[in-house]
Design a protein around this motif. Structure first.
Motif, PDB file in Angstrom:
ATOM      1  N   ILE A  69     -19.884 -36.271  17.290  1.00 43.42           N
ATOM      2  CA  ILE A  69     -18.614 -35.531  17.364  1.00 43.42           C
ATOM      3  C   ILE A  69     -18.710 -34.103  16.833  1.00 43.42           C
ATOM      4  O   ILE A  69     -17.769 -33.342  16.978  1.00 43.42           O
ATOM      5  N   ASP A  70     -19.835 -33.753  16.196  1.00 50.29           N
ATOM      6  CA  ASP A  70     -19.968 -32.395  15.631  1.00 50.29           C
ATOM      7  C   ASP A  70     -21.152 -31.670  16.252  1.00 50.29           C
ATOM      8  O   ASP A  70     -22.290 -32.135  16.136  1.00 50.29           O
ATOM      9  N   VAL A  71     -20.892 -30.534  16.868  1.00 52.18           N
ATOM     10  CA  VAL A  71     -21.964 -29.730  17.470  1.00 52.18           C
ATOM     11  C   VAL A  71     -22.101 -28.422  16.700  1.00 52.18           C
ATOM     12  O   VAL A  71     -21.130 -27.670  16.567  1.00 52.18           O
ATOM     13  N   ILE A  72     -23.305 -28.148  16.238  1.00 54.58           N
ATOM     14  CA  ILE A  72     -23.612 -26.843  15.642  1.00 54.58           C
ATOM     15  C   ILE A  72     -24.779 -26.312  16.460  1.00 54.58           C
ATOM     16  O   ILE A  72     -25.797 -27.006  16.630  1.00 54.58           O
ATOM     17  N   GLY A  73     -24.653 -25.129  17.015  1.00 55.87           N
ATOM     18  CA  GLY A  73     -25.737 -24.650  17.861  1.00 55.87           C
ATOM     19  C   GLY A  73     -25.524 -23.246  18.381  1.00 55.87           C
ATOM     20  O   GLY A  73     -24.701 -22.483  17.849  1.00 55.87           O
ATOM     21  N   GLU A  74     -26.290 -22.955  19.436  1.00 52.65           N
ATOM     22  CA  GLU A  74     -26.346 -21.598  19.984  1.00 52.65           C
ATOM     23  C   GLU A  74     -25.944 -21.642  21.453  1.00 52.65           C
ATOM     24  O   GLU A  74     -26.427 -22.499  22.206  1.00 52.65           O
ATOM     25  N   VAL A  75     -25.077 -20.709  21.846  1.00 52.76           N
ATOM     26  CA  VAL A  75     -24.630 -20.656  23.245  1.00 52.76           C
ATOM     27  C   VAL A  75     -25.803 -20.244  24.139  1.00 52.76           C
ATOM     28  O   VAL A  75     -26.488 -19.256  23.870  1.00 52.76           O
ATOM     29  N   VAL A  76     -26.016 -21.039  25.198  1.00 52.90           N
ATOM     30  CA  VAL A  76     -27.054 -20.718  26.190  1.00 52.90           C
ATOM     31  C   VAL A  76     -26.405 -19.963  27.343  1.00 52.90           C
ATOM     32  O   VAL A  76     -26.931 -18.967  27.830  1.00 52.90           O
ATOM     33  N   SER A  77     -25.254 -20.453  27.791  1.00 49.17           N
ATOM     34  CA  SER A  77     -24.522 -19.760  28.853  1.00 49.17           C
ATOM     35  C   SER A  77     -23.047 -20.076  28.709  1.00 49.17           C
ATOM     36  O   SER A  77     -22.677 -21.149  28.199  1.00 49.17           O
ATOM     37  N   GLN A  88     -23.536 -18.062  17.825  1.00 48.44           N
ATOM     38  CA  GLN A  88     -23.682 -19.264  17.005  1.00 48.44           C
ATOM     39  C   GLN A  88     -22.317 -19.932  16.870  1.00 48.44           C
ATOM     40  O   GLN A  88     -21.351 -19.286  16.447  1.00 48.44           O
ATOM     41  N   ILE A  89     -22.237 -21.199  17.223  1.00 49.39           N
ATOM     42  CA  ILE A  89     -20.920 -21.853  17.282  1.00 49.39           C
ATOM     43  C   ILE A  89     -20.863 -23.158  16.465  1.00 49.39           C
ATOM     44  O   ILE A  89     -21.890 -23.744  16.138  1.00 49.39           O
ATOM     45  N   ILE A  90     -19.615 -23.542  16.211  1.00 49.03           N
ATOM     46  CA  ILE A  90     -19.320 -24.846  15.601  1.00 49.03           C
ATOM     47  C   ILE A  90     -18.275 -25.509  16.494  1.00 49.03           C
ATOM     48  O   ILE A  90     -17.346 -24.850  16.961  1.00 49.03           O
ATOM     49  N   MET A  91     -18.429 -26.801  16.719  1.00 49.10           N
ATOM     50  CA  MET A  91     -17.421 -27.552  17.478  1.00 49.10           C
ATOM     51  C   MET A  91     -17.207 -28.891  16.772  1.00 49.10           C
ATOM     52  O   MET A  91     -18.163 -29.615  16.528  1.00 49.10           O
ATOM     53  N   ASN A  92     -15.972 -29.169  16.413  1.00 52.11           N
ATOM     54  CA  ASN A  92     -15.633 -30.456  15.790  1.00 52.11           C
ATOM     55  C   ASN A  92     -14.526 -31.128  16.598  1.00 52.11           C
ATOM     56  O   ASN A  92     -13.477 -30.531  16.822  1.00 52.11           O
ATOM     57  N   GLY A  93     -14.774 -32.368  17.007  1.00 53.47           N
ATOM     58  CA  GLY A  93     -13.680 -33.175  17.574  1.00 53.47           C
ATOM     59  C   GLY A  93     -13.388 -32.917  19.029  1.00 53.47           C
ATOM     60  O   GLY A  93     -14.304 -32.813  19.851  1.00 53.47           O
ATOM     61  N   PHE A  94     -12.107 -32.832  19.362  1.00 56.46           N
ATOM     62  CA  PHE A  94     -11.618 -32.658  20.733  1.00 56.46           C
ATOM     63  C   PHE A  94     -12.071 -33.776  21.675  1.00 56.46           C
ATOM     64  O   PHE A  94     -12.169 -33.564  22.895  1.00 56.46           O
ATOM     65  N   VAL A 272      -2.881 -36.183   8.535  1.00 54.86           N
ATOM     66  CA  VAL A 272      -3.867 -35.129   8.812  1.00 54.86           C
ATOM     67  C   VAL A 272      -4.768 -35.566   9.963  1.00 54.86           C
ATOM     68  O   VAL A 272      -5.411 -36.612   9.892  1.00 54.86           O
ATOM     69  N   ASP A 273      -4.773 -34.766  11.022  1.00 56.97           N
ATOM     70  CA  ASP A 273      -5.662 -35.024  12.159  1.00 56.97           C
ATOM     71  C   ASP A 273      -6.570 -33.827  12.363  1.00 56.97           C
ATOM     72  O   ASP A 273      -6.096 -32.695  12.418  1.00 56.97           O
ATOM     73  N   SER A 274      -7.861 -34.094  12.502  1.00 54.86           N
ATOM     74  CA  SER A 274      -8.794 -32.993  12.741  1.00 54.86           C
ATOM     75  C   SER A 274      -9.124 -32.835  14.218  1.00 54.86           C
ATOM     76  O   SER A 274      -9.499 -31.757  14.663  1.00 54.86           O
ATOM     77  N   VAL A 275      -8.962 -33.912  14.999  1.00 54.58           N
ATOM     78  CA  VAL A 275      -9.508 -33.929  16.363  1.00 54.58           C
ATOM     79  C   VAL A 275      -8.827 -32.897  17.265  1.00 54.58           C
ATOM     80  O   VAL A 275      -9.486 -32.145  17.970  1.00 54.58           O
ATOM     81  N   MET A 276      -7.491 -32.884  17.229  1.00 59.01           N
ATOM     82  CA  MET A 276      -6.758 -31.986  18.123  1.00 59.01           C
ATOM     83  C   MET A 276      -6.122 -30.814  17.356  1.00 59.01           C
ATOM     84  O   MET A 276      -5.251 -30.139  17.887  1.00 59.01           O
ATOM     85  N   ALA A 277      -6.548 -30.603  16.132  1.00 60.01           N
ATOM     86  CA  ALA A 277      -5.973 -29.492  15.351  1.00 60.01           C
ATOM     87  C   ALA A 277      -6.163 -28.181  16.113  1.00 60.01           C
ATOM     88  O   ALA A 277      -7.220 -27.963  16.710  1.00 60.01           O
ATOM     89  N   PRO A 278      -5.133 -27.317  16.122  1.00 62.73           N
ATOM     90  CA  PRO A 278      -5.256 -26.068  16.874  1.00 62.73           C
ATOM     91  C   PRO A 278      -6.335 -25.157  16.285  1.00 62.73           C
ATOM     92  O   PRO A 278      -6.671 -25.236  15.107  1.00 62.73           O
ATOM     93  N   LEU A 279      -6.860 -24.301  17.179  1.00 60.63           N
ATOM     94  CA  LEU A 279      -7.986 -23.440  16.824  1.00 60.63           C
ATOM     95  C   LEU A 279      -7.707 -22.589  15.579  1.00 60.63           C
ATOM     96  O   LEU A 279      -8.572 -22.447  14.721  1.00 60.63           O
ATOM     97  N   GLU A 280      -6.469 -22.038  15.480  1.00 61.35           N
ATOM     98  CA  GLU A 280      -6.164 -21.162  14.335  1.00 61.35           C
ATOM     99  C   GLU A 280      -6.310 -21.934  13.023  1.00 61.35           C
ATOM    100  O   GLU A 280      -6.784 -21.401  12.022  1.00 61.35           O
ATOM    101  N   ARG A 281      -5.876 -23.213  13.038  1.00 56.13           N
ATOM    102  CA  ARG A 281      -5.975 -23.990  11.801  1.00 56.13           C
ATOM    103  C   ARG A 281      -7.442 -24.283  11.464  1.00 56.13           C
ATOM    104  O   ARG A 281      -7.850 -24.279  10.311  1.00 56.13           O
TER     105      ARG A 281
END
Ligand code: NDP
Length: 331
Positions: A69-77, A88-94, A272-281
């Motif tokens: 559920i957690d991606v830490i990595g580098e954008v290829v395209s 360099q990005i972070i992605m949690n949930g969704f 408290v929900d992390s999965v669909m929390a809005p980007l600003e939060r």
């Protein structure tokens, strides 16, 4: 792009449970659709990843599925202009790792609107150590603060303190100047929790057994990862006007409580929900983590594993055997 390795969970038609995860070659076409391809450099193992490896139907809702559920990595395209190759990005949930193929592969294909830029000064290892669990701990702290909690109002109790959410929550709260009461079933971790900043360590049996509907006022706030009797007891022992942030169900999804703390002490229960929390939060949570979580504490509560160890650790986390956070390093 050549084939690459991934953990893949399949389910046979009419089978009640999915098959155990296989480590096998896949191609980009087998990943869920998205406008951004990311080379995954790090991930982690959360409780939910444990549930996915165990074939929990509440988590895995599409097959074949790449968990994680957690991606830490580098954008290829990236087809949108939000990101450039090399970012360099972070992605949690969704729903990634649940209904959209996830992190336990060399590449992930994601939607750009789910990604946040990894803040300057936060290494990929630290971003993985934080992961969904750590970011959820921060969301819980933020929820309590929005309700008006301050260190002057009294101590804060944290359940599951030796686990992922709990250990990060203890560290953040201590740095913010709160007196932290850490509840754990592992008394062998008492020194670990005191080093993270807990003032007091209590046995989780004090909270996880059925208790009185209305108890002694013991804390001004609480962060709960357990649900069930633990959450009921946390509510019953919260001081007048205090609040409990509920984010987990490690003990159970039930809530055998009464309304007494709400109607006689004005206690609030904050979901408290992390999965669909809005980007600003999310961005705010990571900004706050960079300020309010000591990286030396994060190092103390995390350990690094290889991707080959993920299935074993996924089983361990469900047994409550993982201390703090795990960093999965793909190199
Ligand atoms: P961990 O397994 O790392 O931590 C959970 C901890 O809970 C354990 O380490 C243990 O702590 C405690 N625990 C285990 N079993 C029981 C029990 N029967 N009764 C009371 N306490 C128990 O998991 P995470 O920290 O990653 O996740 C914790 C919970 O939060 C999970 O339920 C997870 O699904 C949920 N979660 C929810 C999110 C959301 O968006 N709402 C996001 C992230 C997590 P100890 O040994 O110290 O007692």
């Amino acid at each position: 792009m050549d084939a690459f390795k991934a953990y893949v969970i399949t389910k046979d038609e009419d089978a009640k449970k999915p098959n155990p995860a296989e480590w096998r070659d896949i191609t980009l076409d087998e990943l869920s659709p998205g406008d951004t391809v990311v080379r995954v450099t790090h991930s982690t193992v959360n409780y939910k990843d444990g549930l996915a490896f165990a074939g929990n139907p509440g988590v895995l809702r599409k097959f074949p599925m790449v968990p994680g559920i957690d991606v830490i990595g580098e954008v290829v395209s990236c087809e949108s202009d939000r990101f450039q190759p090399g970012d360099q990005i972070i992605m949690n949930g969704f729903g990634v790792g649940e209904v959209h193929t996830g992190a336990y592969a060399k590449y992930a294909r994601l939607k750009s609107e789910w990604l946040i830029k990894r803040p300057d000064g936060l290494s990929p290892e630290h971003a993985a150590a934080i992961g969904t669990a750590g970011y959820t701990a921060m969301l819980c702290v933020m929820a309590l603060e929005r309700y008006g909690l301050t260190p002057e109002k009294g101590p804060v109790a944290v359940s599951g303190a030796a686990g992922g959410v709990g250990s990060v929550a203890v560290s953040i709260l201590a740095k913010l100047g709160y007196e932290v009461i850490a509840s754990t079933g592992r008394q062998s971790e008492a020194d670990f929790l005191k080093n993270l900043g807990a003032s007091e360590v209590i046995d989780r049996a004090e909270l996880s057994e059925p208790g009185r509907p209305f108890g002694k006022e013991s804390w001004a706030g609480a962060i709960d990862v357990a649900g069930s009797h633990t959450l009921a007891n946390l509510l019953a022992r919260t001081k007048y006007g205090g609040a409990v942030a509920s984010c987990g169900l490690a003990q159970g999804m039930d809530l055998p409580a009464t309304v007494m703390p709400f109607i006689l002490r004005g206690v609030a229960l904050l979901g408290v929900d992390s999965v669909m929390a809005p980007l600003e939060r999310r961005e705010e949570a990571y900004r706050r983590l960079a300020e309010d979580l000591e990286m030396s504490k994060l190092d103390a509560l995390s350990s690094t594993i290889k991707i080959s160890e993920v299935p074993e650790k996924a089983a361990d986390i469900l047994k409550g055997k993982v201390r703090g956070r795990l960093i999965v390093d793909y190199s």
